[in-house]
Design a protein around this motif. Structure first.
Motif, PDB file in Angstrom:
ATOM      1  N   TYR B 264      -0.341  -8.063 -10.398  1.00 39.28           N
ATOM      2  CA  TYR B 264      -1.221  -7.743  -9.264  1.00 39.28           C
ATOM      3  C   TYR B 264      -1.626  -9.090  -8.598  1.00 39.28           C
ATOM      4  CZ  TYR B 264      -6.477  -8.041  -8.598  1.00 39.28           C
ATOM      5  OH  TYR B 264      -7.648  -8.241  -7.874  1.00 39.28           O
ATOM      6  N   PHE B 265      -1.407 -10.093  -9.177  1.00 39.71           N
ATOM      7  CA  PHE B 265      -1.722 -11.264  -8.070  1.00 39.71           C
ATOM      8  C   PHE B 265      -0.543 -11.446  -7.203  1.00 39.71           C
ATOM      9  CE2 PHE B 265      -5.101 -14.542  -8.645  1.00 39.71           C
ATOM     10  CZ  PHE B 265      -6.122 -13.664  -9.173  1.00 39.71           C
ATOM     11  N   THR B 309       2.386  -2.817  -0.753  1.00 39.90           N
ATOM     12  CA  THR B 309       1.623  -3.808  -1.668  1.00 39.90           C
ATOM     13  C   THR B 309       0.057  -3.722  -1.595  1.00 39.90           C
ATOM     14  OG1 THR B 309       1.884  -5.445   0.208  1.00 39.90           O
ATOM     15  CG2 THR B 309       3.381  -5.734  -1.658  1.00 39.90           C
ATOM     16  N   GLY B 310      -0.300  -3.308  -0.506  1.00 39.77           N
ATOM     17  CA  GLY B 310      -1.909  -2.792  -0.526  1.00 39.77           C
ATOM     18  C   GLY B 310      -2.242  -1.820  -1.724  1.00 39.77           C
ATOM     19  N   SER B 311      -1.334  -0.961  -1.397  1.00 41.62           N
ATOM     20  CA  SER B 311      -1.428   0.425  -2.607  1.00 41.62           C
ATOM     21  C   SER B 311      -1.374  -0.217  -4.040  1.00 41.62           C
ATOM     22  CB  SER B 311      -0.814   1.489  -2.357  1.00 41.62           C
ATOM     23  OG  SER B 311      -0.878   1.889  -0.904  1.00 41.62           O
ATOM     24  N   ILE B 312      -0.444  -1.128  -4.291  1.00 38.05           N
ATOM     25  CA  ILE B 312      -0.322  -1.403  -5.451  1.00 38.05           C
ATOM     26  C   ILE B 312      -1.538  -2.064  -6.059  1.00 38.05           C
ATOM     27  CG2 ILE B 312       0.993  -3.166  -7.209  1.00 38.05           C
ATOM     28  CD1 ILE B 312       3.519  -2.423  -5.577  1.00 38.05           C
ATOM     29  N   VAL B 313      -2.008  -3.221  -5.141  1.00 38.47           N
ATOM     30  CA  VAL B 313      -3.331  -3.802  -5.279  1.00 38.47           C
ATOM     31  C   VAL B 313      -4.509  -2.719  -5.483  1.00 38.47           C
ATOM     32  CG1 VAL B 313      -4.935  -5.271  -4.373  1.00 38.47           C
ATOM     33  CG2 VAL B 313      -2.607  -5.862  -4.094  1.00 38.47           C
ATOM     34  N   GLY B 314      -4.463  -1.704  -4.805  1.00 48.91           N
ATOM     35  CA  GLY B 314      -5.344  -0.655  -4.940  1.00 48.91           C
ATOM     36  C   GLY B 314      -5.215  -0.312  -6.341  1.00 48.91           C
ATOM     37  N   CYS B 354     -11.064  -4.001   3.503  1.00 46.77           N
ATOM     38  CA  CYS B 354     -10.119  -4.331   4.188  1.00 46.77           C
ATOM     39  C   CYS B 354      -8.698  -4.378   3.411  1.00 46.77           C
ATOM     40  CB  CYS B 354     -10.555  -6.273   4.303  1.00 46.77           C
ATOM     41  SG  CYS B 354     -11.706  -6.244   5.290  1.00 46.77           S
ATOM     42  N   ASN B 355      -8.810  -4.485   1.887  1.00 52.82           N
ATOM     43  CA  ASN B 355      -7.281  -4.414   1.305  1.00 52.82           C
ATOM     44  C   ASN B 355      -6.965  -3.076   0.941  1.00 52.82           C
ATOM     45  OD1 ASN B 355      -7.342  -7.039   1.245  1.00 52.82           O
ATOM     46  ND2 ASN B 355      -8.145  -7.486  -0.774  1.00 52.82           N
ATOM     47  N   VAL B 356      -7.903  -2.287   0.685  1.00 52.50           N
ATOM     48  CA  VAL B 356      -7.342  -0.950   0.340  1.00 52.50           C
ATOM     49  C   VAL B 356      -7.380   0.243   1.069  1.00 52.50           C
ATOM     50  CG1 VAL B 356      -7.751   0.881  -1.717  1.00 52.50           C
ATOM     51  CG2 VAL B 356      -8.180  -1.635  -2.102  1.00 52.50           C
ATOM     52  N   ILE B 357      -8.585   0.223   1.873  1.00 52.45           N
ATOM     53  CA  ILE B 357      -8.778   1.459   2.875  1.00 52.45           C
ATOM     54  C   ILE B 357      -7.999   1.047   4.146  1.00 52.45           C
ATOM     55  CG2 ILE B 357     -10.350   2.966   4.054  1.00 52.45           C
ATOM     56  CD1 ILE B 357     -12.432   1.843   1.583  1.00 52.45           C
ATOM     57  N   SER B 358      -8.301   0.012   4.921  1.00 42.45           N
ATOM     58  CA  SER B 358      -7.630  -0.350   6.051  1.00 42.45           C
ATOM     59  C   SER B 358      -6.080  -0.532   6.149  1.00 42.45           C
ATOM     60  CB  SER B 358      -8.316  -1.523   6.450  1.00 42.45           C
ATOM     61  OG  SER B 358      -7.546  -2.635   6.060  1.00 42.45           O
TER      62      SER B 358
END
Lengths: 453, 462
Positions: B264-265, B309-314, B354-358
């Motif tokens: 995840y990091f 990558t944003g979605s993986i983080v999500g 900022c990370n998941v939605i935008s």
């Protein structure tokens, strides 16, 4: 384009000899299964002592084995005890079905990744994963049927006494009830769990049908529109898959060890499925090549498949190591119990280490060189190792949680695995024989033909 | 023979030839910088100077100058450290992993991304170094060196020490990889300087290029070295953020100890790295007029990496939340409940937004091919990734096991000043790079002029 290379149309013929071989495999599996069942039943007298022995052994693991000792306690009280041999059969059926379901799902995942990433090299091999994906509906039906058949033995959380006040009440599992039973009360019918299972397989299958329809339509009506349609479908599938693959892993595997949890687990199961799927695709491609099919697939394409297997064997190891090391290092009893149970008991112990040798050490060393990835012979050596290795991986994910200290690995387990393998191959090869082996109008075909690395 | 399918968009527009490539990219090295460059340098150097003052004060007076307290013993220092290390992932990812995946679009962006990586890692390293307090003894704290301090020896069980090894190795290999890539391009600038009659520049760039002559044999050896370095970099780039995540995940602090942290990091690092590459390149391509090399299509592809990558983080965020509930561990459950609704909820929801939605806005083709939207969102993503580290670190610490220790963290001007110091350092270095080094890898771009330029694709369709 500068010049066209003509692609001969190919059609895979599922020859009677091949079919016969698979039926022999199936028969061997059945014989082994019957033999295994017979042997297990014969030793059932031993089992009665075995049960008590298991409880004692669990108690010896003191606080760290708290959870499993507690679960043994639950089963001892109140429920009709299933015979050990039957439990073993249920376990291996469930485990094999999860393992082979993964091969089908990865078939679809591989194709969708190719579309989403605009991969060109793979245009010639795509029909193999497409055929593998035809296992998805069968796996789904089996999963549902097996669940109704085996759930009380495999899924500890299905016992209603855990949720009612009394000696068996388990406050931890009771808290988890909504994950399985919502909107109903804990210990009733797990409608949420079943709905997820049905929806996941249903949606995966729907995407498969759409994508396959477009792929086959492209064979008849040339043009890039089908490719673009599939790219959109693939992207949407991948979003759904991103969530559903993790939840499926929690549902079908992690919830067996009901008390235990690990945030990595979803990706761990995915990594295991993915590398096994890649190995299976490669093994089928290599076998077709040896049989004279897939003329447009050459050592450059094999090299790519080999690199994928090499890279994702390391990826699986990375995920394995991260999960293991963090739990080992923090040394929290609720978490370490999972590994202690697997490292300290037979037969899980040797499988625990074998898992690492078959899935990391051997593929890493055998596929290290460039030449190894380009030869049919090495690929045909390494891919079965990986497939068997990850079968052991799933064995160790599922069995200890169900069988506790009574798990076995004998004729019964091997027999069921052979039966699954034979039926899986019969379905996949039949599906492969029904469509052209190469998508002759694939917009990336030209790139794939001129692929040199 | 290289073949590109007709469904692929061209990677070079404007009908460029090999000669155009040399000219368009070398001229920024040869010409005098624009006034805008001087202005940008002046701002960066001022930031650096102010930052140096703050760093000096911390080194002189000690870590007490920061806002840390007994409960929150790690805050801005490690947040900024992880933030910069994360940003330092894109360059090597682009040059190594995208090389292994044969993604040709990396060729126009890898040089600047690698430079950014190197500067970001230097910025990151400054935080643990200063946190050592007595920097001049740092070698003994961080490296297993024989010494006269009695039993002082590094702790091999500590992930912080693994960090030292991972980041220094990563930095070394990234630097070598980047420099090896620069060699043929330096030779191009030298050759042009010879023709232009500028002897000083010819001598300097000749030395920088190690007297590169570009013979067939040399190119052959050069390419094997590049491939070996790419192979080495791939595990390194993944290991760095894996080990950074272990700084937290090996502990028993609720909110830190979770097995999903390593991958995840890494995904988060790629996410923020690409965002920073976009921020820098959108400006660079405009100022240097490189729109034909760094096309909208390049920007679109980078935005797609940001979505993935944003979605993986999500998914990782959701997994953490779910397991915090599912596990039934009270401390873990509280840590997340506190994140979502406690006194730092504003930080948590900033992170989520900022990370998941935008980044999901990039699903809209119009947005992901818009320069303005991409520029804004790339900055939003990096704000979000800063908050992610802040949330993980401070919200997990500020609610100690003992409620009487519960507290908040308030940064001092020295916390802020050191962050500004790294910005000054980063931009000073980047602007110097942009002026004196070719910002696009000419040698590699030339290799795809024939197969992937707009001209070829038009020819093919006729």
């Amino acid at each position: 384009m500068a010049h066209q290379v003509t692609v001969a149309e190919e059609q895979y013929v599922f020859r009677p000899e091949t079919k016969r071989k698979l039926f022999i495999l199936l028969a061997v599996g059945v014989v082994l299964l019957v033999l295994g069942l017979f042997m297990a039943m014969r030793s059932s007298g031993h089992d009665e002592h075995g049960g008590g022995h298991a409880v004692k052994a669990a108690e010896q693991l003191v606080a760290s084995a708290d959870a499993s000792a507690a679960s043994e306690g639950h089963e001892a009280g109140g429920h009709a005890e299933t015979a050990t041999w039957l439990k073993r059969l249920y376990t291996t059926l469930w485990m094999n079905n999860v393992f082979f379901a993964g091969l089908g799902i990865i078939g679809l995942f591989f194709i969708t990744i190719q579309y989403a990433a605009q991969a060109g090299w793979s245009a010639g091999v795509k029909r193999v994963p497409l055929a593998m994906a035809s296992w998805i509906p069968i796996a789904g039906i089996l999963m549902l049927v097996l669940w109704f058949l085996t759930h009380h033995d495999i899924f500890h959380w299905t016992h209603s006494s855990l949720y009612a006040e009394g000696a068996d009440f388990d406050p931890i599992i009771n808290k988890k009830a909504p994950f399985f039973f919502w909107p109903l009360a804990g210990g009733t019918f797990p409608i949420f769990f079943i709905a997820r299972m049905v929806i996941f397989f249903g949606v995966w299958y729907w995407f498969l049908l759409q994508i396959r329809k477009n792929m086959l339509a492209e064979d008849i009506h040339a043009g890039t529109s089908y490719w673009h349609k599939n790219q959109v479908l693939s992207t949407v599938f991948l979003i759904f898959f991103g969530v559903s693959s993790s939840v499926a892993a929690w549902d079908w595997v992690m919830s067996i060890d009901t008390h235990w949890f690990s945030t990595m687990f979803g990706w761990y199961v995915f990594a295991s499925w993915w590398v096994t799927g890649l190995a299976t695709i490669t093994l089928i491609v290599a076998s077709l090549k040896s049989a004279g099919y897939l003329k447009i697939v050459n050592s450059n394409h094999l090299h790519d498949l080999g690199k994928f297997i090499f890279a994702f064997s390391i990826f699986w190891t990375y995920i394995w190591f991260s999960q293991f090391m963090l739990i080992y290092y923090a040394n929290i009893p609720e978490e370490t119990v999972y590994f202690i149970e697997r490292i300290k008991n037979s037969p899980y112990s040797w499988i625990f280490y074998t898992n690492l040798i078959l899935n990391f050490v051997l593929p890493f060393l055998l596929l290290m060189t460039r030449d190894a990835k380009r030869q049919l012979s090495t690929l045909k050596l390494v891919t079965p190792i990986i497939i068997v290795g990850h079968w052991f991986d799933f064995y160790n994910m599922v069995t200890p949680g169900v069988m506790q200290h009574e798990g076995g690995l004998g004729f019964m387990e091997i027999g069921v695995a052979l039966i699954f393998m034979a039926v899986f191959l019969l379905v996949v090869l039949t599906s492969l024989s029904k469509v052209p082996l190469i998508g002759k109008n694939h917009p990336m075909l030209e790139e794939s033909l001129h692929h040199h690395i | 023979m290289q073949v590109s399918s007709s469904i692929r968009d061209p990677l070079i527009t404007g009908g460029k030839t090999v000669k155009d490539v040399s000219h368009d990219i070398s001229r920024h090295v040869e010409n005098k910088p624009a006034n805008l460059w001087y202005l940008a340098m002046a701002i960066s150097v001022s930031l650096l100077a102010y930052g140096l003052y703050c760093v000096w004060m911390v080194l002189w007076n000690g870590i007490g100058m920061w806002g840390l307290n007994k409960t929150v013993g790690w805050a801005w220092d490690i947040t900024n450290f992880v933030w910069w290390v994360g940003i330092g992932h894109a360059g090597t990812l682009i040059s190594a992993i995208l090389l292994l995946f044969r993604q040709k679009w990396r060729m126009s962006i890898n040089r600047a991304a690698e430079a950014m990586t190197i500067f970001a890692v230097i910025c990151a390293a400054s935080f643990p170094l200063i946190h050592m307090g007595r920097l001049w003894l740092g070698f003994y704290w961080a490296l297993p060196l024989p010494n006269a301090f009695g039993s002082l020896w590094v702790n091999f069980n500590s992930p912080l020490l693994w960090d030292v090894f991972a980041i220094s190795t990563y930095f070394t290999v990234s630097l070598v990889f980047w420099y090896i890539g620069l060699i043929p391009d330096f030779a191009v600038i030298r050759d042009r300087a010879v023709v232009q009659g500028n002897n000083l520049r010819a001598a300097i760039y000749n030395a920088l290029s190690f007297g590169w002559q570009g013979g067939a044999k040399t190119w052959m050896r050069y390419e094997s070295v590049a491939l070996i370095l790419a192979g080495l970099s791939t595990p390194l780039v993944l290991s760095v953020h894996t080990i950074v995540s272990m700084d937290f995940a090996t502990s028993v602090i609720p909110g830190w100890h979770t097995t999903i942290f390593p991958p995840y990091f890494v995904a988060g690092a790629i996410f923020s790295g690409f965002a920073m590459v976009l921020t820098l390149l959108i400006v660079t391509r405009r100022v240097f007029k490189l729109e034909d090399y760094i096309t909208i299509y390049h920007i679109e592809l980078m935005n797609i990496i940001i979505i993935v990558t944003g979605s993986i983080v999500g998914i990782a965020y959701i997994t953490e939340l779910f397991i915090a509930w599912y596990s039934g561990v009270e401390y873990e459950g509280y840590a997340f409940y506190n994140r979502v609704s406690g006194p730092y909820a504003w930080a948590y929801w900033s992170m989520m937004t900022c990370n998941v939605i935008s980044p999901q806005l990039f699903w809209v083709k119009k947005i992901r091919t818009s320069i303005v939207a991409t520029f804004v969102l790339s900055i939003v993503v990096n704000i979000g990734m800063w908050f992610e580290r802040f949330v993980i670190i401070v919200t997990s610490l500020h609610r100690d096991y003992v409620p009487s220790s519960w507290t908040m963290f308030h940064p001092t001007m020295y916390d802020i000043g050191e962050y500004l110091f790294t910005f000054g350092l980063f931009f000073t270095a980047f602007f110097l790079f942009a002026k004196f080094f070719p910002v696009i890898n000419m040698a590699e771009v030339k290799s795809i002029v024939k197969s992937s330029s707009e001209k070829t694709n038009q020819d093919a369709s006729h």
